[in-house]
Motif scaffolding. Structure first.
Motif, PDB file in Angstrom:
ATOM      1  N   UNK A  43      92.429 -38.929  11.072  1.00  0.00           N
ATOM      2  CA  UNK A  43      91.764 -37.792  11.703  1.00  0.00           C
ATOM      3  C   UNK A  43      90.460 -38.272  12.318  1.00  0.00           C
ATOM      4  N   UNK A  44      89.904 -37.483  13.215  1.00  0.00           N
ATOM      5  CA  UNK A  44      88.640 -37.856  13.849  1.00  0.00           C
ATOM      6  C   UNK A  44      87.498 -37.849  12.842  1.00  0.00           C
ATOM      7  N   UNK A  45      87.497 -36.859  11.939  1.00  0.00           N
ATOM      8  CA  UNK A  45      86.492 -36.756  10.888  1.00  0.00           C
ATOM      9  C   UNK A  45      87.218 -36.565   9.555  1.00  0.00           C
ATOM     10  N   UNK A  46      86.556 -36.841   8.419  1.00  0.00           N
ATOM     11  CA  UNK A  46      87.246 -36.757   7.130  1.00  0.00           C
ATOM     12  C   UNK A  46      87.824 -35.376   6.839  1.00  0.00           C
ATOM     13  N   UNK A  47      89.040 -35.380   6.336  1.00  0.00           N
ATOM     14  CA  UNK A  47      89.721 -34.169   5.899  1.00  0.00           C
ATOM     15  C   UNK A  47      90.368 -34.466   4.551  1.00  0.00           C
ATOM     16  N   UNK A  48      90.269 -33.509   3.623  1.00  0.00           N
ATOM     17  CA  UNK A  48      90.883 -33.666   2.309  1.00  0.00           C
ATOM     18  C   UNK A  48      91.865 -32.519   2.099  1.00  0.00           C
ATOM     19  N   UNK A  49      92.963 -32.811   1.429  1.00  0.00           N
ATOM     20  CA  UNK A  49      93.973 -31.782   1.198  1.00  0.00           C
ATOM     21  C   UNK A  49      93.671 -30.982  -0.060  1.00  0.00           C
ATOM     22  N   UNK A  50      93.828 -29.667   0.046  1.00  0.00           N
ATOM     23  CA  UNK A  50      93.690 -28.789  -1.115  1.00  0.00           C
ATOM     24  C   UNK A  50      95.002 -28.052  -1.377  1.00  0.00           C
ATOM     25  N   UNK A  51      96.110 -28.639  -0.963  1.00  0.00           N
ATOM     26  CA  UNK A  51      97.415 -28.015  -1.204  1.00  0.00           C
ATOM     27  C   UNK A  51      97.669 -27.931  -2.701  1.00  0.00           C
ATOM     28  N   UNK A  52      98.062 -26.760  -3.173  1.00  0.00           N
ATOM     29  CA  UNK A  52      98.322 -26.573  -4.599  1.00  0.00           C
ATOM     30  C   UNK A  52      99.601 -27.290  -5.030  1.00  0.00           C
ATOM     31  N   UNK A  53     100.577 -27.328  -4.144  1.00  0.00           N
ATOM     32  CA  UNK A  53     101.852 -28.003  -4.418  1.00  0.00           C
ATOM     33  C   UNK A  53     102.223 -28.837  -3.199  1.00  0.00           C
ATOM     34  N   UNK A 100      80.802 -35.998  -0.554  1.00  0.00           N
ATOM     35  CA  UNK A 100      80.585 -36.553   0.780  1.00  0.00           C
ATOM     36  C   UNK A 100      79.430 -35.841   1.469  1.00  0.00           C
ATOM     37  N   UNK A 101      79.348 -34.540   1.287  1.00  0.00           N
ATOM     38  CA  UNK A 101      78.252 -33.777   1.885  1.00  0.00           C
ATOM     39  C   UNK A 101      76.897 -34.233   1.395  1.00  0.00           C
ATOM     40  N   UNK A 102      76.809 -34.607   0.119  1.00  0.00           N
ATOM     41  CA  UNK A 102      75.545 -35.096  -0.435  1.00  0.00           C
ATOM     42  C   UNK A 102      75.093 -36.376   0.258  1.00  0.00           C
ATOM     43  N   UNK A 103      76.035 -37.102   0.830  1.00  0.00           N
ATOM     44  CA  UNK A 103      75.721 -38.336   1.556  1.00  0.00           C
ATOM     45  C   UNK A 103      75.622 -38.114   3.061  1.00  0.00           C
ATOM     46  N   UNK A 104      75.670 -36.854   3.461  1.00  0.00           N
ATOM     47  CA  UNK A 104      75.558 -36.546   4.881  1.00  0.00           C
ATOM     48  C   UNK A 104      76.828 -36.743   5.658  1.00  0.00           C
ATOM     49  N   UNK A 105      77.978 -36.802   4.958  1.00  0.00           N
ATOM     50  CA  UNK A 105      79.269 -36.984   5.619  1.00  0.00           C
ATOM     51  C   UNK A 105      80.023 -35.667   5.544  1.00  0.00           C
ATOM     52  N   UNK A 106      80.257 -35.064   6.677  1.00  0.00           N
ATOM     53  CA  UNK A 106      80.949 -33.777   6.706  1.00  0.00           C
ATOM     54  C   UNK A 106      82.449 -33.981   6.512  1.00  0.00           C
ATOM     55  N   UNK A 107      83.019 -33.196   5.604  1.00  0.00           N
ATOM     56  CA  UNK A 107      84.438 -33.272   5.314  1.00  0.00           C
ATOM     57  C   UNK A 107      85.001 -31.861   5.269  1.00  0.00           C
ATOM     58  N   UNK A 108      86.115 -31.654   5.912  1.00  0.00           N
ATOM     59  CA  UNK A 108      86.754 -30.339   5.904  1.00  0.00           C
ATOM     60  C   UNK A 108      88.010 -30.372   5.026  1.00  0.00           C
ATOM     61  N   UNK A 109      88.552 -29.191   4.780  1.00  0.00           N
ATOM     62  CA  UNK A 109      89.705 -29.042   3.896  1.00  0.00           C
ATOM     63  C   UNK A 109      90.930 -28.589   4.677  1.00  0.00           C
ATOM     64  N   UNK A 110      92.057 -29.219   4.372  1.00  0.00           N
ATOM     65  CA  UNK A 110      93.363 -28.800   4.880  1.00  0.00           C
ATOM     66  C   UNK A 110      94.133 -28.265   3.673  1.00  0.00           C
ATOM     67  N   UNK A 111      94.509 -27.018   3.700  1.00  0.00           N
ATOM     68  CA  UNK A 111      95.141 -26.394   2.536  1.00  0.00           C
ATOM     69  C   UNK A 111      96.660 -26.539   2.526  1.00  0.00           C
ATOM     70  N   UNK A 112      97.201 -27.253   3.487  1.00  0.00           N
ATOM     71  CA  UNK A 112      98.653 -27.395   3.572  1.00  0.00           C
ATOM     72  C   UNK A 112      99.150 -28.838   3.550  1.00  0.00           C
ATOM     73  N   UNK A 113      98.282 -29.793   3.806  1.00  0.00           N
ATOM     74  CA  UNK A 113      98.718 -31.183   3.947  1.00  0.00           C
ATOM     75  C   UNK A 113      99.394 -31.691   2.665  1.00  0.00           C
TER      76      UNK A 113
END
Length: 264
Positions: free
Chosen positions: A50-60, A95-108
């Motif tokens: 991805x262009x910027x960090x993304x983390x998955x929050x998919x429950x399953x 990551x935010x504490x280090x100034x790195x913006x990361x968003x969440x993908x709830x389906x990945x």
């Protein structure tokens, strides 16, 4: 003394490793027994860019078959591990504490850089797992900083599994059989990386593109090596990497596995 969950770099190879009796698979099985069972696993996979960090929050998280042309049995594999939404939120915070913006993908879901090795390491699929993407438009130093920002997760029982490949030029794979010996240009790069990891030469590793032999031939693009720098950063410093496995598949794919940790 706090027992830290491991920070590992694992070369995942081609997905058909699941169907092949190669030594790398045996190493993966041993990894699942070598370390205490983690509370969760954060996978940094070369197959989610991805262009910027993304983390998955998919429950399953679903099993993603992001490959083609392999035996049909691979597409029947399922890795039904639970997701880790709370861990995803923690990753965003650290990551935010280090100034790195990361968003969440709830389906990945989990791509083959994650579920292929995990299905061998932890076949019961009972450990919560999620993925963090890599940024191919960035550089090795950027990914090192991501790892440093996430190092504290290890004290909370979260294993860092950086899944990529120590060498990765798919343009040559068709020229070699599964168990073919590696050509010199692959061996020289693999040896250079191993030496600098084991001697803790982070600065040289960050500049591998200029310093390592055949660097661009082994990595025409860098996304499969960037997970290594996340593992280095998460391993704390000074670096004292341990080579846990060395072998090759299809001649040009190093299956190297390293545990990244501090010497103090």
């Amino acid at each position: 003394m706090i027992n830290l969950a491991p920070s590992l770099f694992l070369s995942h190879g081609a997905p058909d490793i699941l169907l092949s009796p190669v030594s790398a698979r045996e190493c993966w099985q041993q990894l699942g027994r070598k370390f205490p069972k983690p509370k969760g696993i954060l996978v940094i996979s070369a197959h989610w860019t991805t262009a910027e960090p993304v983390v998955s929050a998919a429950a399953n998280p679903k099993t993603i078959y992001d490959f083609w042309g392999f035996p049909e049995s691979l597409y029947q594999q399922v890795y039904p591990a639970p997701g880790a939404p709370e861990l995803a939120e923690l990753v965003v915070s650290r990551l935010g504490e280090s100034g790195i913006e990361c968003t969440i993908d709830r389906d990945r879901g989990l791509d083959h850089g994650a579920w292929v090795p995990l299905s061998v390491m932890y076949p019961d699929a009972d450990i919560p797992v999620t993925q963090l993407s890599v940024q191919p438009n960035r550089n090795s130093a950027y990914h090192l900083e991501i790892g440093r920002s996430l190092a504290g997760l290890r004290a909370e029982g979260i294993a860092i599994l950086a899944s990529g490949s120590m060498t990765h030029n798919l343009g040559y794979v068709s020229q070699y059989s599964l168990n073919a010996a590696p050509p010199d240009w692959v061996l020289e790069f693999d040896d250079w990386m191993a030496h600098h990891l084991e001697t803790g030469k982070i600065e040289a590793l960050l500049n591998y593109r200029q310093l390592a032999p055949y660097s661009t031939k082994n990595h025409p693009t860098e996304e499969h090596l960037f997970p290594l720098f996340v593992a280095i950063g998460a391993g704390n410093e000074p670096l004292n990497a341990k080579r846990l496995h060395s072998s090759f598949t299809y001649g040009v794919l190093s299956m190297a596995v390293f545990q990244c940790e501090s010497s103090t």
